[in-house]
Design an enzyme around this catalytic site. Structure first.
Site, PDB file in Angstrom:
ATOM      1  N   CYS A 117       9.852  -6.212  -8.578  1.00  0.00           N
ATOM      2  CA  CYS A 117      10.440  -6.633  -9.850  1.00  0.00           C
ATOM      3  C   CYS A 117      11.184  -5.451 -10.479  1.00  0.00           C
ATOM      4  O   CYS A 117      11.022  -4.300 -10.050  1.00  0.00           O
ATOM      5  CB  CYS A 117       9.356  -7.153 -10.797  1.00  0.00           C
ATOM      6  SG  CYS A 117       8.274  -5.853 -11.446  1.00  0.00           S
ATOM      7  N   CYS A 167       9.031  -2.393 -11.527  1.00  0.00           N
ATOM      8  CA  CYS A 167       8.556  -1.548 -10.424  1.00  0.00           C
ATOM      9  C   CYS A 167       9.706  -0.740  -9.819  1.00  0.00           C
ATOM     10  O   CYS A 167       9.525   0.426  -9.455  1.00  0.00           O
ATOM     11  CB  CYS A 167       7.872  -2.394  -9.345  1.00  0.00           C
ATOM     12  SG  CYS A 167       6.282  -3.078  -9.915  1.00  0.00           S
ATOM     13  N   CYS A 178       1.132  -4.527 -10.339  1.00  0.00           N
ATOM     14  CA  CYS A 178       2.113  -5.101 -11.275  1.00  0.00           C
ATOM     15  C   CYS A 178       1.570  -6.382 -11.899  1.00  0.00           C
ATOM     16  O   CYS A 178       0.986  -7.227 -11.217  1.00  0.00           O
ATOM     17  CB  CYS A 178       3.411  -5.397 -10.518  1.00  0.00           C
ATOM     18  SG  CYS A 178       4.688  -6.168 -11.538  1.00  0.00           S
ATOM     19  N   GLU A 201       0.817  -1.213   0.000  1.00  0.00           N
ATOM     20  CA  GLU A 201       0.000   0.000   0.000  1.00  0.00           C
ATOM     21  C   GLU A 201       0.853   1.267   0.000  1.00  0.00           C
ATOM     22  O   GLU A 201       0.504   2.260  -0.645  1.00  0.00           O
ATOM     23  CB  GLU A 201      -0.967  -0.003   1.194  1.00  0.00           C
ATOM     24  CG  GLU A 201      -1.932  -1.181   1.246  1.00  0.00           C
ATOM     25  CD  GLU A 201      -2.736  -1.392  -0.035  1.00  0.00           C
ATOM     26  OE1 GLU A 201      -2.900  -0.431  -0.820  1.00  0.00           O
ATOM     27  OE2 GLU A 201      -3.202  -2.519  -0.268  1.00  0.00           O
TER      28      GLU A 201
END
Length: 215
Positions: free
Chosen positions: A207, A210, A181, A171
């Protein structure tokens, strides 16, 4: 021959002078560029709603600071606002809690992360009251996480902590501007879809896509 003899020392002197100037001008220029790109450290305010297990707060604070390299400040505990209560399901509307928290953001705090033990819900895919683990503005200054569903399905305190911190970090990721994602099911920003199985599948890891978005 005399002109060549005078030119060589002159050229050597010129090259030496250029090298010296280069050394003295490059250093401060690099420092200016670095300073210009230095990012202000993100600061999260943890807002504990009364009734939440306070023994979990230090754990959440430490994990959040380490994961995002941010500052985390503990705010004064408050009761859940009455206007956010949804009596038909005995739960609280997460959207209303985000409105409440957004009004509380003090100077020096970039985002508030609310922690509650009560069940929370939002509207999703045409369903007006969908139970969720958490909800966050993307981007924005507020998110809220509920331990209610996570605690109900956890057999040990360790399992609860692992699930809870994943949701908190997820969050806060939204507050930082990260959308859900779809590149890697193990990425922390994958949409849990309300299932504890997906929370367990995710790692405390972003990842490369991101991470790139965070800059």
């Amino acid at each position: 021959m005399m002109p060549k003899i005078t030119l060589i020392p002159a050229l050597i002197k010129l090259v030496f002078l250029a090298a010296v100037i280069g050394v003295h001008t490059n250093t401060p220029l690099k420092q200016t560029i670095d300073a210009g790109h230095a990012k202000k450290k993100f600061t999260v305010g943890l807002l504990v709603y009364k009734g939440f297990d306070t023994s979990l707060v230090n754990f959440i604070r430490k994990e959040t600071e380490e994961f995002y390299s941010c500052n985390v400040i503990l705010l004064k505990a408050v009761p859940l606002p009455a206007f956010a209560f949804y009596a038909p399901r005995n739960r609280y509307k997460a959207d209303s809690l985000l409105v409440f928290e957004s009004r509380l953001v003090p100077a020096g705090i970039d985002a508030i992360a609310g922690l509650t033990h009560k069940d929370i819900s939002t509207s999703k895919d045409g369903i007006p009251d969908w139970g969720v683990f958490g909800l966050g503005l993307c981007p924005g200054k507020a998110c809220v996480v509920s331990a209610y569903r996570l605690q109900r399905g956890s057999k040990t305190m360790g399992e609860l902590k692992e699930r809870l911190i994943k949701v908190v970090l997820h969050e806060i990721g939204h507050n930082l501007g990260l959308p859900h994602c779809s590149n890697d099911p193990e990425c922390l920003m994958t949409d849990a879809g309300g299932t504890i199985k997906q929370v367990d599948k995710e790692r405390k890891w972003l990842c490369r896509f991101c991470r790139f978005k965070l800059g």
